[in-house]
Every structure is written in C-alpha cells, then in structure tokens.
Design an enzyme around this catalytic site. Sequence first.
Site, PDB file in Angstrom:
ATOM      1  N   CYS A  49       0.773  -1.113  -0.127  1.00  0.00           N
ATOM      2  CA  CYS A  49      -0.016   0.048  -0.062  1.00  0.00           C
ATOM      3  C   CYS A  49       0.802   1.264   0.047  1.00  0.00           C
ATOM      4  CB  CYS A  49      -1.054  -0.114   1.203  1.00  0.00           C
ATOM      5  SG  CYS A  49      -2.164  -1.672   1.262  1.00  0.00           S
ATOM      6  N   SER A  50       2.013   0.861   0.501  1.00  0.00           N
ATOM      7  CA  SER A  50       2.975   2.423   0.955  1.00  0.00           C
ATOM      8  C   SER A  50       3.840   2.660  -0.394  1.00  0.00           C
ATOM      9  CB  SER A  50       3.580   2.180   2.341  1.00  0.00           C
ATOM     10  OG  SER A  50       2.661   2.494   3.280  1.00  0.00           O
TER      11      SER A  50
END
Length: 184
Positions: free
Chosen positions: A73-74
């Site tokens: 996600c990051s």
Amino acid sequence: MQACNFFNRVVNSTKTNARSFSRTLGAMVKVGDKLPSVDLFEDSPANKINTGELTNGKKVIFFGVPGAFTPGCSKTHLPGYVTLADSLKAEQGIDEIVCVSVNDPFVMSAWGKEHGAAGKVRMLADPAGIFASALDVNIDLPPLGGVRSKRYSMVVQNGEVKELNIEPDGTGLSCSLANKIGKK
C-alpha cells in the site's frame, strides 16, 4: 470519556446503515450498483464524510487497501494515485480520488501526510470496516489485525458504480492500480 462515547455512537449508527445496505446489495458490489451511503472519517472521528453525498453529481475514484503503512500500500498503491492524480482528473474528468482503509482517521491522516496526498487523494477511514462490509469486499487478515478490505478500485459517477476492479486474491497489485483505472 466523552470522546469514547461520541465515537461509539458514530460507529453504532454507521453499523445500522451498513447492515441495511448489505441486505439491499445481497452480494459483492458490481458495476451498475448504487454505492452504499456510509459515513467514513477524514482526519478525526468528528469529521464524517458520507459516501452518498461525496459522489452526488461527481465522478469519484475510490480505491481500497488492506492497511495504511503496509508495504504494498505504501510503496505502490497510494503513491501511484498521488503521482497520477492530476492526469486522472484532467484526462478522465475525475472530481475526487479517495483512498479507503480499515484504519482509524488519525492513522489515515498521518499516512496521507507522509505520502503528500493533500489536494490529490482524500484519505478516508473505515474504522469498523462498515464500508468494506457494505460493498462485501471485506477479508479476514489476522496478521493485519483481523477484518480488513480487499484491494480494489472503482469509478463511481453520481452514486453509481461505473467501473470496478477487485484484486483476484484480494490483496495483490494487478488490476486496482492507478495506471489501470479507466483503461477498460
């Protein structure tokens, strides 16, 4: 004590709304469905953002992730939408881009700040997984704390789901990325 009571009232009222939408949808969200009207939170539990109101008269990209600050996600998912936000808005007529995760609003706010999302991607929290449940994209991921959201992206225009991309395994990074949306 008052803040806890306030938050519990908000979560309980949102659960009631989500249950009614889950019964209405009866299955996983699909293209042509009306987006459930659920309260999400931006920056704090006091700042409710209703998905129905947010999409009324607008074209909005929603993308869901299993968790803020998680590696995929990051490193890939959120940064892709931040990087492509201006072109998605200009080329596809997108009014807003919204990232949703089953996290609290403070975590979502911090995560957005770390990735320069301000003015590009709105970071909305689904702290009890109500929105994920209403869409039927919830997934049990014990290593991340339990029930989370599958990874997905969708285009919603005036409250109707126009495009939907749900990762086949719920967590991968193949069809829900920013460079894939609107390419069908």
